[in-house]
Write a protein that holds these residues in place. Structure first.
Motif, PDB file in Angstrom:
ATOM      1  N   THR A   1       0.819  -1.209   0.000  1.00 41.71           N
ATOM      2  CA  THR A   1       0.000   0.000   0.000  1.00 41.71           C
ATOM      3  C   THR A   1       0.856   1.264   0.000  1.00 41.71           C
ATOM      4  O   THR A   1       2.038   1.241   0.369  1.00 41.71           O
ATOM      5  N   PHE A   2       0.231   2.362  -0.367  1.00 44.73           N
ATOM      6  CA  PHE A   2       0.884   3.672  -0.340  1.00 44.73           C
ATOM      7  C   PHE A   2       1.339   4.007   1.079  1.00 44.73           C
ATOM      8  O   PHE A   2       2.450   4.491   1.297  1.00 44.73           O
ATOM      9  N   GLN A   3       0.463   3.732   2.052  1.00 52.31           N
ATOM     10  CA  GLN A   3       0.787   4.059   3.443  1.00 52.31           C
ATOM     11  C   GLN A   3       2.019   3.296   3.925  1.00 52.31           C
ATOM     12  O   GLN A   3       2.862   3.856   4.644  1.00 52.31           O
ATOM     13  N   ALA A   4       2.146   2.032   3.535  1.00 49.86           N
ATOM     14  CA  ALA A   4       3.309   1.248   3.940  1.00 49.86           C
ATOM     15  C   ALA A   4       4.590   1.840   3.370  1.00 49.86           C
ATOM     16  O   ALA A   4       5.623   1.915   4.050  1.00 49.86           O
ATOM     17  N   GLY A   5       4.547   2.285   2.122  1.00 51.40           N
ATOM     18  CA  GLY A   5       5.711   2.933   1.518  1.00 51.40           C
ATOM     19  C   GLY A   5       6.042   4.239   2.204  1.00 51.40           C
ATOM     20  O   GLY A   5       7.212   4.566   2.450  1.00 51.40           O
ATOM     21  N   TYR A   6       4.995   4.991   2.537  1.00 49.17           N
ATOM     22  CA  TYR A   6       5.174   6.278   3.220  1.00 49.17           C
ATOM     23  C   TYR A   6       5.831   6.079   4.584  1.00 49.17           C
ATOM     24  O   TYR A   6       6.778   6.784   4.952  1.00 49.17           O
ATOM     25  N   ASP A   7       5.350   5.092   5.347  1.00 46.19           N
ATOM     26  CA  ASP A   7       5.909   4.822   6.668  1.00 46.19           C
ATOM     27  C   ASP A   7       7.359   4.348   6.568  1.00 46.19           C
ATOM     28  O   ASP A   7       8.212   4.734   7.391  1.00 46.19           O
ATOM     29  N   ALA A   8       7.651   3.494   5.569  1.00 47.33           N
ATOM     30  CA  ALA A   8       9.028   3.024   5.380  1.00 47.33           C
ATOM     31  C   ALA A   8       9.957   4.189   5.060  1.00 47.33           C
ATOM     32  O   ALA A   8      11.093   4.254   5.556  1.00 47.33           O
ATOM     33  N   ALA A   9       9.479   5.130   4.261  1.00 49.21           N
ATOM     34  CA  ALA A   9      10.311   6.281   3.880  1.00 49.21           C
ATOM     35  C   ALA A   9      10.690   7.123   5.090  1.00 49.21           C
ATOM     36  O   ALA A   9      11.813   7.640   5.173  1.00 49.21           O
ATOM     37  N   LYS A  10       9.775   7.284   6.024  1.00 49.70           N
ATOM     38  CA  LYS A  10      10.085   8.063   7.226  1.00 49.70           C
ATOM     39  C   LYS A  10      11.211   7.402   8.016  1.00 49.70           C
ATOM     40  O   LYS A  10      12.101   8.087   8.542  1.00 49.70           O
ATOM     41  N   ALA A  11      11.184   6.064   8.092  1.00 46.20           N
ATOM     42  CA  ALA A  11      12.260   5.356   8.786  1.00 46.20           C
ATOM     43  C   ALA A  11      13.567   5.434   8.006  1.00 46.20           C
ATOM     44  O   ALA A  11      14.650   5.596   8.595  1.00 46.20           O
ATOM     45  N   ILE A  12      13.481   5.342   6.696  1.00 43.21           N
ATOM     46  CA  ILE A  12      14.685   5.429   5.855  1.00 43.21           C
ATOM     47  C   ILE A  12      15.357   6.788   6.011  1.00 43.21           C
ATOM     48  O   ILE A  12      16.585   6.896   6.102  1.00 43.21           O
ATOM     49  N   ALA A  13      14.559   7.837   6.066  1.00 44.20           N
ATOM     50  CA  ALA A  13      15.111   9.196   6.183  1.00 44.20           C
ATOM     51  C   ALA A  13      15.854   9.393   7.503  1.00 44.20           C
ATOM     52  O   ALA A  13      16.723  10.264   7.603  1.00 44.20           O
ATOM     53  N   ARG A  14      15.527   8.582   8.520  1.00 41.75           N
ATOM     54  CA  ARG A  14      16.158   8.729   9.832  1.00 41.75           C
ATOM     55  C   ARG A  14      17.405   7.865  10.002  1.00 41.75           C
ATOM     56  O   ARG A  14      18.080   7.935  11.041  1.00 41.75           O
ATOM     57  N   LEU A  15      17.720   7.029   9.022  1.00 40.46           N
ATOM     58  CA  LEU A  15      18.892   6.160   9.148  1.00 40.46           C
ATOM     59  C   LEU A  15      20.173   6.982   9.257  1.00 40.46           C
ATOM     60  O   LEU A  15      20.326   8.000   8.564  1.00 40.46           O
ATOM     61  N   PRO A  16      21.114   6.556  10.116  1.00 42.77           N
ATOM     62  CA  PRO A  16      22.369   7.302  10.263  1.00 42.77           C
ATOM     63  C   PRO A  16      23.119   7.457   8.942  1.00 42.77           C
ATOM     64  O   PRO A  16      23.705   8.502   8.666  1.00 42.77           O
ATOM     65  N   GLU A  17      23.113   6.369   8.152  1.00 48.99           N
ATOM     66  CA  GLU A  17      23.720   6.431   6.825  1.00 48.99           C
ATOM     67  C   GLU A  17      22.620   6.153   5.810  1.00 48.99           C
ATOM     68  O   GLU A  17      22.241   5.012   5.572  1.00 48.99           O
ATOM     69  N   ARG A  18      22.106   7.228   5.244  1.00 47.35           N
ATOM     70  CA  ARG A  18      20.949   7.109   4.357  1.00 47.35           C
ATOM     71  C   ARG A  18      21.310   6.376   3.066  1.00 47.35           C
ATOM     72  O   ARG A  18      22.364   6.629   2.476  1.00 47.35           O
ATOM     73  N   PRO A  19      20.427   5.467   2.598  1.00 48.88           N
ATOM     74  CA  PRO A  19      20.694   4.785   1.321  1.00 48.88           C
ATOM     75  C   PRO A  19      20.605   5.756   0.154  1.00 48.88           C
ATOM     76  O   PRO A  19      19.948   6.794   0.236  1.00 48.88           O
ATOM     77  N   GLN A  20      21.263   5.385  -0.917  1.00 47.13           N
ATOM     78  CA  GLN A  20      21.205   6.197  -2.139  1.00 47.13           C
ATOM     79  C   GLN A  20      20.110   5.714  -3.083  1.00 47.13           C
ATOM     80  O   GLN A  20      19.793   6.400  -4.054  1.00 47.13           O
ATOM     81  N   ALA A  21      19.561   4.529  -2.801  1.00 48.71           N
ATOM     82  CA  ALA A  21      18.524   3.963  -3.661  1.00 48.71           C
ATOM     83  C   ALA A  21      17.573   3.124  -2.830  1.00 48.71           C
ATOM     84  O   ALA A  21      17.981   2.477  -1.863  1.00 48.71           O
ATOM     85  N   VAL A  22      16.296   3.149  -3.219  1.00 45.18           N
ATOM     86  CA  VAL A  22      15.272   2.321  -2.571  1.00 45.18           C
ATOM     87  C   VAL A  22      14.590   1.485  -3.660  1.00 45.18           C
ATOM     88  O   VAL A  22      14.002   2.032  -4.596  1.00 45.18           O
ATOM     89  N   VAL A  23      14.683   0.169  -3.521  1.00 47.85           N
ATOM     90  CA  VAL A  23      14.035  -0.754  -4.454  1.00 47.85           C
ATOM     91  C   VAL A  23      12.681  -1.140  -3.864  1.00 47.85           C
ATOM     92  O   VAL A  23      12.607  -1.676  -2.756  1.00 47.85           O
TER      93      VAL A  23
END
Length: 321
Positions: free
Chosen positions: A215-237
């Protein structure tokens, strides 16, 4: 509304002759066929479905079984199959995969199309209930083990294409956003992603792997966690375009620009992917070819002909994300 007797009278022929034409136009002489067709056009005659069924001993009904059409992927698939079947005079009936199969579900059908079920045990139960005598075709995410003809897409290779595209954009650190960990479809896509990363000497970190609903909401929630990672990824599959759209929106809300800071890929190439801002790089399934192949195979089965499995290759559609 005109009937067959009026068509016969207008053409100056017997009802039996017109009936013979309706069953098989090539079974009458060309001059006779022309007279009947001119009468049909002049009277705007449409053969009734009931009469056709009595004549051919067919119901001209095909059931399409799939996951919920609240998912845009399945909604598009049903519509494509429905149109293809309609062109051959068949009516499409829809049944969701979450309904336990019962014998009455398959009565009066000429054929069955089972689409991308995520629970192969449930698919087998459905096929057993339908019986070997009902012409059936499966659409699937990989080569199925079912003893019915299938049109299948190598989604594992599709995920590899997404990874290769991101590697070509000099991405080094990756995150992954997928469906439920228990999902067979999700596991096949995840394995394809991991295989491509391993071949390139890359790996996903545990904190960069997110599983939820498609779902859109699941992607949205994952993105918030990704943005908080100490070393942010350069790509999201992402496993589908809806998840990818949610990820892009979530990153934007966290002040992370796509594609300048993080690149995102989806899967399915829904119309959403092209219309979203930024437009989503996606893996396309050749849907139109899949629909036409599946319907052609089913009609061959209905007519008692032998048909073989068909594998379709996914295709990368690069866009802004």
């Amino acid at each position: 509304m005109a009937n067959i007797k009026q068509v016969a009278a207008a053409a100056g022929l017997s009802v039996a002759c017109v009936s013979k034409y309706l069953k098989s136009p090539d079974s009458v002489l060309p001059t006779t066929r022309q007279r009947i067709e001119e009468a049909i056009e002049a009277l705007h005659y449409v053969p009734s479905a009931a009469a056709r069924s009595l004549r051919t001993k067919k119901s001209y009904q095909v059931k399409i079984v799939m996951e919920s059409i609240s998912n845009p992927f399945f909604a598009d698939m049903f519509e494509g199959l429905r149109r293809q079947l309609e062109a051959y005079g068949y009516t499409s009936l829809l049944q969701n995969m979450d309904k336990p199969p019962a014998p009455e579900d398959f009565r009066g059908l000429d054929g069955l199309i089972v689409c991308f079920g995520d629970d192969e045990t449930r698919i087998r139960a459905l096929l057993d209930m339908a019986g070997a005598s009902l012409p059936t075709v499966c659409l699937h995410w990989r080569r199925p083990s079912f003893d019915v003809p299938a049109v299948w897409v190598d989604v594992s290779t599709g995920m590899e294409l997404a990874v290769e595209h991101l590697l070509a954009q000099d991405c080094d650190r990756f995150a992954y956003v997928g469906g439920p960990a228990s999902s067979i479809i999700s596991s096949v896509k995840y394995q394809g992603t991991v295989a491509a990363l391993t071949a390139a000497g890359k790996a996903l970190t545990p904190e960069g792997i997110y599983h939820g609903e498609f779902t859109f909401q699941a992607g949205y929630d994952a993105a918030k966690a990704i943005a908080r990672l100490p070393e942010r990824p350069q790509a999201v599959v992402c496993e589908n375009d809806v998840l990818a759209a949610g990820v892009i929106c979530g990153l934007y809300r966290q002040g992370v620009a796509v594609p300048e800071e993080v690149r995102v890929t989806g899967f399915d190439n829904l119309p959403l992917a092209e219309m979203y801002i930024p437009a989503i790089t996606s893996i396309a399934i050749p849907m139109q070819e899949m629909h036409s192949r599946a319907v052609a195979m089913l009609l061959e089965r209905i007519n008692g002909e032998v048909t073989e499995d068909c594998m379709l290759a996914p295709l990368l559609i690069p866009r802004q994300s």
